[in-house]
Every structure is written in C-alpha cells, then in structure tokens.
Design a protein around this motif. Structure first.
Motif, PDB file in Angstrom:
ATOM      1  N   LEU A  55      60.209  44.362-127.977  1.00 20.37           N
ATOM      2  CA  LEU A  55      61.402  43.544-128.196  1.00 20.37           C
ATOM      3  C   LEU A  55      61.676  42.718-126.946  1.00 20.37           C
ATOM      4  O   LEU A  55      61.532  43.200-125.819  1.00 20.37           O
ATOM      5  CB  LEU A  55      62.610  44.424-128.504  1.00 20.37           C
ATOM      6  N   GLY A  56      62.057  41.465-127.147  1.00 21.64           N
ATOM      7  CA  GLY A  56      62.318  40.571-126.022  1.00 21.64           C
ATOM      8  C   GLY A  56      61.123  39.754-125.598  1.00 21.64           C
ATOM      9  O   GLY A  56      61.253  38.850-124.778  1.00 21.64           O
ATOM     10  N   ALA A  59      64.320  37.248-131.188  1.00 24.76           N
ATOM     11  CA  ALA A  59      65.308  37.014-132.245  1.00 24.76           C
ATOM     12  C   ALA A  59      65.921  38.324-132.713  1.00 24.76           C
ATOM     13  O   ALA A  59      67.139  38.403-132.948  1.00 24.76           O
ATOM     14  CB  ALA A  59      64.645  36.286-133.416  1.00 24.76           C
ATOM     15  N   ILE A  60      65.099  39.360-132.856  1.00 28.80           N
ATOM     16  CA  ILE A  60      65.619  40.662-133.281  1.00 28.80           C
ATOM     17  C   ILE A  60      66.494  41.279-132.199  1.00 28.80           C
ATOM     18  O   ILE A  60      67.604  41.769-132.471  1.00 28.80           O
ATOM     19  CB  ILE A  60      64.455  41.597-133.663  1.00 28.80           C
ATOM     20  N   LEU A  61      66.041  41.256-130.953  1.00 29.15           N
ATOM     21  CA  LEU A  61      66.822  41.825-129.847  1.00 29.15           C
ATOM     22  C   LEU A  61      68.184  41.154-129.729  1.00 29.15           C
ATOM     23  O   LEU A  61      69.197  41.820-129.486  1.00 29.15           O
ATOM     24  CB  LEU A  61      66.047  41.678-128.538  1.00 29.15           C
ATOM     25  N   ALA A  62      68.221  39.846-129.913  1.00 31.75           N
ATOM     26  CA  ALA A  62      69.463  39.098-129.733  1.00 31.75           C
ATOM     27  C   ALA A  62      70.549  39.519-130.712  1.00 31.75           C
ATOM     28  O   ALA A  62      71.745  39.385-130.407  1.00 31.75           O
ATOM     29  CB  ALA A  62      69.190  37.596-129.879  1.00 31.75           C
ATOM     30  N   TYR A  63      70.160  40.040-131.874  1.00 31.37           N
ATOM     31  CA  TYR A  63      71.160  40.389-132.875  1.00 31.37           C
ATOM     32  C   TYR A  63      71.412  41.893-132.963  1.00 31.37           C
ATOM     33  O   TYR A  63      72.046  42.359-133.905  1.00 31.37           O
ATOM     34  CB  TYR A  63      70.775  39.787-134.233  1.00 31.37           C
ATOM     35  N   GLU A 110      71.511  46.465-123.808  1.00 30.51           N
ATOM     36  CA  GLU A 110      71.527  46.923-122.423  1.00 30.51           C
ATOM     37  C   GLU A 110      70.778  48.244-122.241  1.00 30.51           C
ATOM     38  O   GLU A 110      70.076  48.436-121.248  1.00 30.51           O
ATOM     39  CB  GLU A 110      72.967  47.053-121.921  1.00 30.51           C
ATOM     40  N   GLU A 111      70.912  49.150-123.191  1.00 33.75           N
ATOM     41  CA  GLU A 111      70.175  50.420-123.110  1.00 33.75           C
ATOM     42  C   GLU A 111      68.671  50.165-123.151  1.00 33.75           C
ATOM     43  O   GLU A 111      67.900  50.790-122.415  1.00 33.75           O
ATOM     44  CB  GLU A 111      70.591  51.335-124.263  1.00 33.75           C
ATOM     45  N   ALA A 134      66.351  37.444-117.004  1.00 33.36           N
ATOM     46  CA  ALA A 134      65.780  36.343-117.776  1.00 33.36           C
ATOM     47  C   ALA A 134      65.876  36.625-119.267  1.00 33.36           C
ATOM     48  O   ALA A 134      66.198  35.724-120.065  1.00 33.36           O
ATOM     49  CB  ALA A 134      64.326  36.114-117.367  1.00 33.36           C
ATOM     50  N   VAL A 135      65.616  37.869-119.672  1.00 33.90           N
ATOM     51  CA  VAL A 135      65.710  38.212-121.093  1.00 33.90           C
ATOM     52  C   VAL A 135      67.166  38.141-121.553  1.00 33.90           C
ATOM     53  O   VAL A 135      67.460  37.644-122.649  1.00 33.90           O
ATOM     54  CB  VAL A 135      65.123  39.612-121.353  1.00 33.90           C
ATOM     55  N   ARG A 136      68.107  38.626-120.720  1.00 35.45           N
ATOM     56  CA  ARG A 136      69.523  38.532-121.076  1.00 35.45           C
ATOM     57  C   ARG A 136      69.927  37.073-121.318  1.00 35.45           C
ATOM     58  O   ARG A 136      70.673  36.765-122.262  1.00 35.45           O
ATOM     59  CB  ARG A 136      70.388  39.111-119.960  1.00 35.45           C
TER      60      ARG A 136
END
Length: 253
Positions: free
Chosen positions: A136-137, A144-148, A155-156, A175-177
C-alpha cells in the motif's frame, strides 16, 4: 522454537514472494531477499511446498507457483473472483483512453494486480502485470486504496512499513502522507514515474458495501501521455469507471 503460526506465516510469505516473480520464476536467494528470511529456511520451506505441489521448479532451478494452487484457486473462485464483473469496465477504460488499464485487489497491506487490458497506443509501460504485488502506498492502486483508509489506519501502517528500502526515498513516510492528501483532494492517485522513470500512472479506489476501499482501477503509460492538460480528462474517466464498478460489485460483498 517456531510455533505453527510462525511456520504458516513464513510459508505464506514465501508463496507470495514466488508469485511476484511469475512467470519467469524466482531463485531461492531472491525469495529469501523478498521475505527477509534466511536462505536455508527458505529452501527448506520451498522443498516442503514442492512435495505438496504448491510450488514447482523449472529446469533452471527457478521456483514457480505449483499446480495444486491452481486447483485450490479454481475451487475458491466462485466465492472470491470478481474479475468477470470487472473485465468489461477495465476493457472500456483501456479503449476510451488508449492506455493500459488494470484492476487490482487489496490483500492485507498489499495490492495484487488481477486484470490487464492494453489500449490502442502502441508504446506501453510494463511496470504492472497480472499477479504483481505492491505494498500500500506504492503504485497508484496502492496509493488510491491507502488514501481512503481512516487517518489512524494510515498512520499505523506508515509507522510499521519501510517502503524506502525497496522503493527509494520518494516513498518515505512524509512523501507518502503528502500523496495521500493530494489523492483525497483530487479523488484519484498519480504516480509520476516513482517506480520506473518515465512510466506514469493514475488510479482510483473501488469500494465495497461497507464503503471500504477494497479494489482499484488504474492506468499506466509513458510520461508524455500523462501531461497536465490530459490528466483531468483521464481522472474523470477513472472516477466514473470506479463508481460504476463499485455499484456493480457491491451486491457481492
């Protein structure tokens, strides 16, 4: 002493590592590197899996997924396979954009590419193919999946994940955040050549009946095809297709 759960966890990791190297297969050392396990441990597990038909070995000594997995998958397919429903949507997306279109599913903290349809544009990106896994990410489906996911879940995950070792500093936590925030704002994810230089992608989440991001649609192609003037058009097509597929898949979840 290893517990049964330890052995099962390591076995699962080995099988997933082998799957990421299809169709060419993986050496024992490659599987060890991908899993973080000692080479002797990996070889012992692979030998046991070979005896059960869960992996196979070619004449060059490379490991491949075995025939028993195919039979098991065929049995389980009626309950889990949604590719027949996704295929028409993926094909229309490829035809409408001219790019390569993909359908991926979330499995734990990874995405697995299940479908690929190539569009009419003759130059293609080969970063994605059926069976490849990304955390993920990483990649537009995983982003797209991580963002939702919820903020706490994001954060975990980022606190545990080490994406930079394999994918570089551009996949550091901050950067991912930032990309998660951008994806939430515009509705779709963008990968500006972060995995392979010059290979761009866009992705949109597909949701289950509980409004959780369970799958994703994505597009990939060369950088010149994803200019700023075209990304809005591609994003709109992606979001429309993702919404349609969400409505199609919900009765099955």
């Amino acid at each position: 002493m290893d517990t049964p759960s330890d052995v099962i966890g390591r076995t699962g990791a080995v099988l997933r590592a082998v799957s990421t190297c299809e169709p060419t297969g993986a050496t024992t050392s490659e599987v060890a590197r991908r899993t973080g396990l000692a080479r002797p441990t990996v070889h012992r597990l692979l030998a046991s899996l070979l005896g059960e038909g869960l992996v196979d070995r070619d004449t060059a000594g490379r490991w491949l997924l075995g025939p028993e997995l195919y039979l098991l998958g065929t049995t389980a397919a009626p309950r889990y396979d949604v590719t027949a429903l996704a295929q028409p949507v993926v094909r229309r997306l490829a035809q409408a954009t001219g790019e390569s279109a993909f359908f991926s599913a979330r499995r734990g903290n990874e995405t697995v590419c299940l479908l690929r349809e190539d569009g009419s544009f003759p130059i293609r990106s080969h970063v994605l193919y059926e069976g490849i896994r990304f955390p993920l990410g990483v990649g537009t489906a995983g982003l797209a999946i991580l963002a939702y996911l919820g903020d706490s879940e994001v954060e975990e995950y980022l606190a545990r994940a080490d994406l930079t070792t394999t994918y570089g500093e551009q996949h550091g936590r901050d950067a991912v955040r930032e990309r998660v925030a951008t994806t939430r704002t515009q509705g779709y994810a963008i990968n500006p050549g972060l995995i392979v230089e010059g290979s761009w992608g866009m992705g949109a989440a597909v949701f289950d009946a509980e409004e959780k991001p369970r799958w994703a649609l994505s597009l990939t192609g060369i950088e010149q095809r994803f200019g700023e003037d075209r990304r809005g058009e591609l994003g709109e097509l992606l979001l429309r297709a993702a919404h349609q597929l969400t409505r199609t898949l919900r009765p099955r979840t």
